[in-house]
Design an enzyme around this catalytic site. Structure first.
Site, PDB file in Angstrom:
ATOM      1  N   GLU A   1      31.536  30.355  37.932  1.00  0.00           N
ATOM      2  CA  GLU A   1      32.581  30.206  36.915  1.00  0.00           C
ATOM      3  C   GLU A   1      32.006  29.985  35.522  1.00  0.00           C
ATOM      4  OE1 GLU A   1      35.446  31.009  37.649  1.00  0.00           O
ATOM      5  OE2 GLU A   1      35.287  30.950  39.838  1.00  0.00           O
TER       6      GLU A   1
ATOM      7  N   HIS B   1      31.408  36.992  36.097  1.00  0.00           N
ATOM      8  CA  HIS B   1      31.366  37.115  37.561  1.00  0.00           C
ATOM      9  C   HIS B   1      30.751  38.458  37.958  1.00  0.00           C
ATOM     10  CE1 HIS B   1      33.731  33.571  38.492  1.00  0.00           C
ATOM     11  NE2 HIS B   1      34.795  33.985  37.850  1.00  0.00           N
TER      12      HIS B   1
ATOM     13  N   HIS C   1      34.927  35.779  30.667  1.00  0.00           N
ATOM     14  CA  HIS C   1      34.808  34.952  31.868  1.00  0.00           C
ATOM     15  C   HIS C   1      34.659  35.848  33.106  1.00  0.00           C
ATOM     16  CE1 HIS C   1      35.767  31.582  34.654  1.00  0.00           C
ATOM     17  NE2 HIS C   1      36.309  32.561  35.358  1.00  0.00           N
ATOM     18  N   GLU C   2      35.563  36.805  33.228  1.00  0.00           N
ATOM     19  CA  GLU C   2      35.561  37.664  34.424  1.00  0.00           C
ATOM     20  C   GLU C   2      34.309  38.534  34.494  1.00  0.00           C
ATOM     21  OE1 GLU C   2      37.489  37.038  36.738  1.00  0.00           O
ATOM     22  OE2 GLU C   2      38.872  35.782  35.606  1.00  0.00           O
TER      23      GLU C   2
ATOM     24  N   HIS D   1      45.766  28.545  42.090  1.00  0.00           N
ATOM     25  CA  HIS D   1      44.705  28.219  43.057  1.00  0.00           C
ATOM     26  C   HIS D   1      45.198  27.382  44.228  1.00  0.00           C
ATOM     27  CE1 HIS D   1      43.080  29.253  39.169  1.00  0.00           C
ATOM     28  NE2 HIS D   1      41.931  29.545  39.730  1.00  0.00           N
TER      29      HIS D   1
ATOM     30  N   HIS E   1      47.045  36.905  38.071  1.00  0.00           N
ATOM     31  CA  HIS E   1      45.978  35.937  37.784  1.00  0.00           C
ATOM     32  C   HIS E   1      44.629  36.661  37.792  1.00  0.00           C
ATOM     33  CE1 HIS E   1      44.437  31.875  37.276  1.00  0.00           C
ATOM     34  NE2 HIS E   1      43.379  32.369  37.884  1.00  0.00           N
ATOM     35  N   ALA E   2      43.888  36.541  36.697  1.00  0.00           N
ATOM     36  CA  ALA E   2      42.675  37.345  36.538  1.00  0.00           C
ATOM     37  C   ALA E   2      41.628  37.027  37.602  1.00  0.00           C
ATOM     38  CB  ALA E   2      42.082  37.086  35.155  1.00  0.00           C
TER      39      ALA E   2
ATOM     40  N   TYR F   1      35.683  24.703  38.569  1.00  0.00           N
ATOM     41  CA  TYR F   1      35.962  24.882  37.140  1.00  0.00           C
ATOM     42  C   TYR F   1      35.568  23.646  36.337  1.00  0.00           C
ATOM     43  CZ  TYR F   1      38.570  28.841  38.944  1.00  0.00           C
ATOM     44  OH  TYR F   1      38.927  29.988  39.606  1.00  0.00           O
TER      45      TYR F   1
END
Ligand code: X8Z
Ligand code: ZN
Length: 597
Positions: free
Chosen positions: A396, A372, A368-369, A496, A338-339, A506
């Protein structure tokens, strides 16, 4: 190495607290929190390193070691938080006051005071994530095993209901063994949260939003009501098209079976775009195919993301990012695929952990990552207490905001697409995005609607699975494809839930990213419809984004939102503006067909 017992790390304050009944001073509070944040920073770096090794090499030993270091860091935070109550009611300078407030809210899990229970809890959490990470479906012996990546590919690509059902049920069996641990985890997490003064663990999670927890829950209802009509229209349209494909497997006016929507959890539906594409408005390209056609490899995928941020004025990622990240699924060991994006030293040791595949979906996830990672670096000069996002939805939302700028025109600019489709194809483009962003909204809500009730005791263990599907039906209008029983534990087939990661973030991000995108598009002076605006290469938009990122959580999120979007309210008007033409089109298509379930 001999580890100093915690009691000693805290002994100064224990003495202070239990010593003379003298009133604490603001100066003592300032010293206390400055000292606490330095010590906790050291402990959190150790626990991050251990977590990294566990997540990228799942074996019993790494689970145990990570659990131990997590426990040390969490228990110290809990202890400091308890100590800090002696400054309650004191008039403190705003920075110290905010740091102390954040200290009490910083945990997603609080260990109970009893050392045995504390150890048990961190061990359980570590183990549940490991079980998820190792999860496989082996229909006929070890040679036949399929992991989540392989099963997800089937969910995305197969149009054979029997095969889809098999992949779905196969994956949903991995979480059965988690149920027993989960029940105990709920008990112990509630105990820890209770000892910190929260009603339960869910109440602790809801307290993190610079407003009363009940007011926050009301805000969510308000925002959901704003977007629900759009979801209902999309749901009805998709159901009709799926009925054309699968016949009576899909009811005319009931919930959609969860295995037909292109995703293991039916959380985003863009993989079934080809089944529902509008006849005359298809944009005529597929991002996965474009990436493959250009021989993009994992590094190319990440470089596209990094270059986007660089085009906004951000520095490139550090060399260590490329050396220490995990970009591909190793062949010889279990990892948590899971990323996630990491900031191991809370300064510049940024890393990506992801089993990258060359697909449009992963292209978006890379952005997305990296959102962060760039956020983490933007706030790294602040005091340790402030090195986090304005609220967890902001964290997020950043990378997703950038991904909204992946327009056809942008793809042309970076050489992936030859020619952008004209505006007559906008419905196709919008529908594709809606299958991702609008389909996700009720899923983003439902996970913690369920977990909050679990933590509060309103949902008892013998109703876990039944209530899960009741809520999934209520919010998403989907149903399990086969009968489920309480021996199943479908919630923990989602990362999660197994890994104790709060999920409401999210849902917030899905709303916030459109607010950010609209504001930054204005800054970039884009006059096109919102879905054709890209902030690529626009330094003014980058500066505006950065001015919000570099605030970290030093101020309430309302101020951060004001900085980037000129408003203090989370609000669905931006996402509704974005999809307004699609809403109209969907309603035309749905005429004469039932809406709702
Ligand atoms: O978990 C994630 C990211 C890591 S923070 C990959 N997401 C949620 C999910 O996969 O369920 C991104 C969107 C929703
Ligand atoms: Zn994320």
């Amino acid at each position: 190495m001999k580890i100093r017992p915690l009691a000693c790390v805290l002994c100064t304050f224990a003495t202070l607290a239990t010593g003379a009944a003298r009133k604490a001073t603001p100066e003592e509070a300032r010293k206390f929190i400055d000292d606490a944040e330095q010590k906790l920073l050291l402990l959190s770096v150790d626990s991050s390193m251990a977590d990294w090794v566990r997540s990228t090499y799942i074996i019993d030993d790494t689970e145990t070691l990570a659990a131990k270091l997590d426990e040390r860091a969490i228990a110290a935070t809990v202890e400091y938080a308890k100590q800090s109550t002696r400054f309650d009611g004191l008039k403190l300078d705003p920075v110290t006051a905010r740091k102390i407030k954040l200290l009490k809210l910083s945990l997603t899990i609080a260990t109970p005071a009893d050392p045995k229970e504390s150890e048990e809890l961190t061990r359980i959490v570590s183990g549940m994530e490991g079980t998820y990470g190792k999860g496989k479906y082996c229909p006929s012996g070890p040679q036949s095993c399929k992991d989540l990546e392989e099963l997800s590919k089937i969910m995305a690509e197969s149009r054979n209901p029997q095969q889809l059902l098999d992949a779905w049920t196969g994956w949903h069996a991995i979480s059965r063994p988690i149920r027993k641990d989960f029940v105990r985890y709920v008990e112990l997490a509630n105990k820890g949260a209770g000892q910190l003064g929260f009603k339960d663990n869910g109440a602790m999670w809801r307290s993190k939003y610079d407003m009363e927890p009940d007011a926050f829950a009301k805000e969510l209802d308000r925002i959901w009501e704003q977007v629900r009509p759009l979801y209902l229209s999309l749901h009805a349209y998709v159901r009709n098209r799926l009925r054309e494909k699968y016949g009576d497997l899909v009811p005319a006016n009931g919930p959609i079976p969860a295995h037909l929507l292109g995703n293991m959890w039916a959380q985003t539906w863009d993989n079934i775009y080809p089944l529902v594409a509008p006849a005359n408005a298809d944009p005529g390209y597929d991002l996965t195919e474009l990436l493959k056609k250009h021989n993009t490899d994992w590094k190319g995928m990440v470089k596209y993301g990094e270059s986007f941020f660089a085009s906004l004025g951000f520095d490139p990622l550090p060399q260590t990012f490329w050396e220490r990240s995990l970009f591909l699924k190793p062949r010889d060991r279990d990892v948590v695929c899971h990323a996630s994006a990491w900031d191991v030293d809370s300064v510049n040791d940024l890393r990506l952990k992801m089993c990258i595949e060359i697909t449009g979906e992963d292209f978006l996830t890379v952005h997305h990552e990296l959102g962060h990672n760039f956020y983490q670096r933007a706030y790294n000069k602040l005091a340790p207490s402030f090195r986090d996002s304005a609220n967890d939805g902001f964290h997020e939302a950043v990378g997703d905001t950038i991904a909204l700028s992946i327009t056809p025109e942008y793809l042309v600019k970076i050489g992936l697409l030859d020619k952008a489709p004209d505006t007559s194809k906008d419905i196709g483009l919008l529908l594709h995005r809606a299958l991702d962003k609008i389909a996700f909204l009720p899923f983003g809500l439902v996970i913690d609607q369920w977990r909050w009730k679990v933590f509060s005791g309103e949902i008892p263990p013998d109703k876990y699975n039944e209530t899960w599907w009741q809520l999934r039906q209520k919010y998403q209008g989907i149903a399990p494809p086969v009968g489920r029983r309480e021996a199943d534990f479908d919630p923990a087939a989602k990362y999660h839930v197994a890994a104790n990661v709060p999920y409401m973030r999210y849902f917030l991000a899905d709303i916030l990213q459109f607010q950010f995108h609209r504001a930054l598009s204005q800054t970039a002076a884009c006059t096109a419809p919102l879905n054709r605006c890209s902030i690529f290469d626009n330094k003014a938009a980058g500066a505006r984004l950065n001015s919000m990122l570099e605030m970290g959580q030093s101020r309430p999120w309302q101020e951060a939102l004001e900085k980037i979007a000129g408003t203090r309210e989370m609000d669905a008007s931006a996402i509704r503006d974005y999809f307004a033409p699609l809403q109209k089109w969907l309603d035309d298509q749905n005429r004469g067909h039932p809406v709702g379930w």
